[in-house]
Design a protein around this motif. Structure first.
Motif, mmCIF file in Angstrom:
data_model
loop_
_atom_site.group_PDB
_atom_site.id
_atom_site.type_symbol
_atom_site.label_atom_id
_atom_site.label_comp_id
_atom_site.label_asym_id
_atom_site.label_seq_id
_atom_site.Cartn_x
_atom_site.Cartn_y
_atom_site.Cartn_z
ATOM 1 N N TYR A 43 0.836 -1.188 0.000
ATOM 2 C CA TYR A 43 0.000 0.000 0.000
ATOM 3 C C TYR A 43 0.876 1.245 0.000
ATOM 4 O O TYR A 43 1.875 1.308 0.728
ATOM 5 N N ALA A 44 0.493 2.236 -0.790
ATOM 6 C CA ALA A 44 1.153 3.539 -0.772
ATOM 7 C C ALA A 44 0.198 4.559 -0.170
ATOM 8 O O ALA A 44 -0.933 4.706 -0.638
ATOM 9 N N VAL A 45 0.638 5.227 0.861
ATOM 10 C CA VAL A 45 -0.143 6.290 1.485
ATOM 11 C C VAL A 45 0.563 7.596 1.176
ATOM 12 O O VAL A 45 1.701 7.810 1.610
ATOM 13 N N LEU A 46 -0.089 8.462 0.405
ATOM 14 C CA LEU A 46 0.508 9.731 0.010
ATOM 15 C C LEU A 46 0.123 10.811 1.006
ATOM 16 O O LEU A 46 -1.043 11.190 1.097
ATOM 17 N N GLY A 47 1.096 11.267 1.769
ATOM 18 C CA GLY A 47 0.837 12.288 2.775
ATOM 19 C C GLY A 47 1.084 11.762 4.176
ATOM 20 O O GLY A 47 0.634 10.667 4.529
ATOM 21 N N ALA A 48 1.817 12.531 4.984
ATOM 22 C CA ALA A 48 2.157 12.118 6.349
ATOM 23 C C ALA A 48 1.582 13.089 7.367
ATOM 24 O O ALA A 48 2.237 13.471 8.337
ATOM 25 N N GLY A 49 0.318 13.494 7.130
ATOM 26 C CA GLY A 49 -0.386 14.322 8.093
ATOM 27 C C GLY A 49 -1.410 13.494 8.850
ATOM 28 O O GLY A 49 -1.289 12.272 8.969
ATOM 29 N N PHE A 50 -2.451 14.154 9.369
ATOM 30 C CA PHE A 50 -3.472 13.453 10.140
ATOM 31 C C PHE A 50 -4.092 12.316 9.337
ATOM 32 O O PHE A 50 -4.198 11.181 9.820
ATOM 33 N N VAL A 73 4.742 5.178 3.272
ATOM 34 C CA VAL A 73 4.218 6.533 3.441
ATOM 35 C C VAL A 73 5.133 7.478 2.673
ATOM 36 O O VAL A 73 6.337 7.523 2.920
ATOM 37 N N LEU A 74 4.556 8.215 1.727
ATOM 38 C CA LEU A 74 5.327 9.105 0.872
ATOM 39 C C LEU A 74 4.934 10.551 1.142
ATOM 40 O O LEU A 74 3.747 10.894 1.099
ATOM 41 N N ASP A 75 5.917 11.391 1.434
ATOM 42 C CA ASP A 75 5.657 12.812 1.635
ATOM 43 C C ASP A 75 6.922 13.575 1.297
ATOM 44 O O ASP A 75 8.002 13.229 1.772
ATOM 45 N N GLU A 76 6.806 14.602 0.483
ATOM 46 C CA GLU A 76 7.984 15.334 0.030
ATOM 47 C C GLU A 76 8.603 16.208 1.116
ATOM 48 O O GLU A 76 9.750 16.620 1.006
ATOM 49 N N ILE A 77 7.847 16.503 2.186
ATOM 50 C CA ILE A 77 8.353 17.392 3.236
ATOM 51 C C ILE A 77 8.806 16.614 4.460
ATOM 52 O O ILE A 77 9.902 16.795 4.958
ATOM 53 N N GLY A 78 7.973 15.743 4.954
ATOM 54 C CA GLY A 78 8.287 14.986 6.157
ATOM 55 C C GLY A 78 7.028 14.785 6.981
ATOM 56 O O GLY A 78 5.959 15.298 6.645
ATOM 57 N N VAL A 79 7.148 14.065 8.065
ATOM 58 C CA VAL A 79 5.997 13.829 8.943
ATOM 59 C C VAL A 79 5.508 15.169 9.500
ATOM 60 O O VAL A 79 6.272 15.942 10.065
ATOM 61 N N ALA A 83 -0.348 21.045 6.449
ATOM 62 C CA ALA A 83 -1.228 21.825 7.323
ATOM 63 C C ALA A 83 -1.461 21.136 8.665
ATOM 64 O O ALA A 83 -1.664 21.802 9.684
ATOM 65 N N SER A 84 -1.419 19.803 8.697
ATOM 66 C CA SER A 84 -1.680 19.085 9.953
ATOM 67 C C SER A 84 -0.703 19.488 11.040
ATOM 68 O O SER A 84 -1.082 19.696 12.200
ATOM 69 N N GLY A 85 0.574 19.599 10.687
ATOM 70 C CA GLY A 85 1.590 19.910 11.680
ATOM 71 C C GLY A 85 1.532 21.324 12.214
ATOM 72 O O GLY A 85 2.211 21.659 13.187
ATOM 73 N N VAL A 86 0.730 22.178 11.587
ATOM 74 C CA VAL A 86 0.638 23.582 11.982
ATOM 75 C C VAL A 86 -0.723 23.907 12.594
ATOM 76 O O VAL A 86 -0.985 25.041 12.967
ATOM 77 N N GLY A 200 4.193 16.931 17.529
ATOM 78 C CA GLY A 200 4.609 15.863 18.435
ATOM 79 C C GLY A 200 3.710 14.645 18.327
ATOM 80 O O GLY A 200 4.171 13.500 18.355
ATOM 81 N N TYR A 201 2.407 14.880 18.198
ATOM 82 C CA TYR A 201 1.457 13.774 18.055
ATOM 83 C C TYR A 201 1.725 12.969 16.797
ATOM 84 O O TYR A 201 1.749 11.731 16.829
ATOM 85 N N LEU A 202 1.931 13.640 15.669
ATOM 86 C CA LEU A 202 2.137 12.934 14.404
ATOM 87 C C LEU A 202 3.426 12.126 14.420
ATOM 88 O O LEU A 202 3.463 10.989 13.928
ATOM 89 N N GLU A 203 4.478 12.681 14.971
ATOM 90 C CA GLU A 203 5.737 11.934 15.043
ATOM 91 C C GLU A 203 5.594 10.712 15.945
ATOM 92 O O GLU A 203 6.110 9.627 15.644
ATOM 93 N N ALA A 204 4.879 10.891 17.065
ATOM 94 C CA ALA A 204 4.646 9.758 17.964
ATOM 95 C C ALA A 204 3.765 8.707 17.304
ATOM 96 O O ALA A 204 3.956 7.504 17.509
ATOM 97 N N LEU A 205 2.788 9.141 16.508
ATOM 98 C CA LEU A 205 1.904 8.184 15.831
ATOM 99 C C LEU A 205 2.684 7.379 14.798
ATOM 100 O O LEU A 205 2.430 6.174 14.639
ATOM 101 N N TYR A 206 3.610 8.018 14.094
ATOM 102 C CA TYR A 206 4.417 7.245 13.144
ATOM 103 C C TYR A 206 5.274 6.209 13.879
ATOM 104 O O TYR A 206 5.395 5.060 13.440
ATOM 105 N N LEU A 207 5.857 6.604 14.997
ATOM 106 C CA LEU A 207 6.627 5.643 15.788
ATOM 107 C C LEU A 207 5.734 4.505 16.282
ATOM 108 O O LEU A 207 6.164 3.351 16.356
ATOM 109 N N ALA A 208 4.486 4.834 16.617
ATOM 110 C CA ALA A 208 3.541 3.797 17.035
ATOM 111 C C ALA A 208 3.270 2.824 15.895
ATOM 112 O O ALA A 208 3.119 1.608 16.124
ATOM 113 N N CYS A 209 3.216 3.326 14.661
ATOM 114 C CA CYS A 209 3.043 2.448 13.498
ATOM 115 C C CYS A 209 4.217 1.484 13.380
ATOM 116 O O CYS A 209 4.028 0.287 13.103
#
Length: 437
Positions: A43-50, A73-79, A83-86, A200-209
């Protein structure tokens, strides 16, 4: 400028070149064949936001333990780079745009669950940063208009047991937030509401994955993988045949993909969030127990001397960069400070400490409120045979509330190859779109 990113802007296993050539089979839902461990799904998931990280988590969680599943998970900027991170991070289930109530209730419960999962991984993050995941001090909303009063009274009468709404007078409000102004001597207090630090939530959620993938691999016959790729996608069809399913979770950036340009009923809106810091020579700080404040401008309290203030609304913008020029920041403060000082006059004593921006994907207004867009989009991008394409977008300004439960529905629909898993209210945009085509 505000230092919003943690010390590791790109998390997880990073690969510039995606691996190709794994055995592929059509997606199946909860199969139980004795030979199921021989199957492999990608599976390819495009975007590392919410949206993207919620879908990634649920793809792993709901996949059969005997299947080999790889989630890229593909994202050109990062986790959290979009807009989610802001976002403001003020989590509560009440809004005139969140209808029907069953949607708000389910979303609220699933978001709290994902939040709890992310918090278990916060210890890893705190080794390199001092970022909280959730500040559970509630949210206070002073009444500033008759419309505001009507909406909140209606919400209070139908409030969830897990997120109560209490009406209080100015004296009670000042015990929570000293020096707050309550123009109508009425405020609504949501003690169970949460202030989440989005990055912080998004980075922790990726680690949880990552943790979930390892745990599932250790108990089942099928290996589970999740990998992060810092990569931009210029055309969806460049992924055709490489994956069993591609799930577009790019928010406003999805409108820039050639295959989807002009085909999605989304409006874009750029919002600027300012970081304010209380100077050392001023004592009138927020109390440790003070709730965040929701009004014409919201104030997400980070600690007694730091607050995020937002947000502006620049409609039809195409700028999804988080960077904010000094000119933009100055105009944003001219708009936000008067709104904030109307309920918290002391905010004028705080110093500007930087700003970030995000480009929201705003959904269309329907009879059921402003609902995100979910569904299969093969018919929008042309005939495909080897990959299935899906869309999860339009979270708007309520992405934090929506993302968890809708990400679960999206993952279940992808795994089962059954769009009917998604409620019709969330797919109603597609027939209208096809008729226009």
């Amino acid at each position: 400028m505000l230092h919003w990113q943690s010390n590791f802007p790109v998390t997880g296993k990073i690969s510039r070149n995606l691996r190709i050539g794994k055995t592929r089979t059509p997606a199946v839902a909860f199969a139980s064949s004795s030979h199921i461990h021989q199957r492999s799904l990608r599976y390819a998931v495009l975007g590392a936001g919410f949206a993207g990280l919620s879908v990634a988590w649920h793809l792993l969680e709901h996949s059969h333990t005997d299947l080999h599943v790889c989630v890229d998970v593909l994202d050109e900027i990062g986790v959290g780079g979009g807009a989610s991170g802001v976002s403001g991070g003020l989590l509560h289930p009440y809004s005139p745009k969140v209808k029907p109530l069953w949607l708000a209730a389910k979303c609220w419960e699933e978001t709290l669950r994902l939040l709890s999962i992310a918090e278990t991984n916060n210890g890893v993050l705190n080794q390199s940063s001092n970022v909280f995941i959730a500040r559970r001090k509630g949210i206070l909303r002073p009444v500033v208009s008759l419309k505001n009063m009507s909406v909140m009274n209606d919400n209070a009468q139908n409030s969830l047991d897990s997120c109560r709404i209490r009406s209080i007078n100015e004296d009670a409000a000042r015990r929570l937030v000293p020096d707050i102004s309550v123009p109508s001597n009425l405020a609504f207090y949501m003690p169970d509401a949460v202030n989440i630090h989005p990055q912080g939530y998004l980075e922790a959620l990726y680690l949880a994955c990552e943790t979930l993938a390892k745990e599932m691999s250790s108990v089942g016959l099928g290996e589970k993988e999740i990998n992060f790729h810092k990569r931009s996608i210029d055309h969806l069809l460049e992924l055709e045949g490489e994956y069993d399913a591609v799930i577009v979770c790019l928010g406003a950036r999805s409108t820039f993909l050639p295959e989807l340009s002009g085909k999605l009923p989304l409006r874009t809106c750029r919002g600027i969030v300012a970081h304010l810091h209380l100077p050392d020579n001023i004592r009138e700080e927020f109390l440790e127990h003070s709730p965040s404040i929701l009004s014409d401008a919201w104030m997400a309290i980070q600690n007694p001397r730091n607050v995020y203030l937002g947000s502006t609304w620049e409609w039809k913008s195409c700028n999804y960069s988080q960077n904010v020029s000094m000119e933009e920041a100055s105009k944003a403060l001219e708009e936000l400070i008067p709104k904030a000082s109307a309920v918290y006059p002391n905010i004028t004593k705080w110093d500007f400490n930087g700003a970030k921006a995000g480009l929201r994907a705003m959904p269309p207004l329907t009879g059921n409120g402003s609902l995100p867009l979910l569904g299969q989009i093969d018919d929008l991008i042309g005939q495909t045979h080897k990959s299935k394409f899906w869309l999860f977008s339009g979270l708007g300004s309520r992405g934090l509330l929506y993302h968890a439960w809708l990400g679960r529905l999206m993952a279940q629909a992808v795994i089962s190859c059954d769009e009917d898993v998604i409620p019709p209210e969330l797919r109603s945009w597609r027939p209208k779109l096809i008729k226009k085509g």
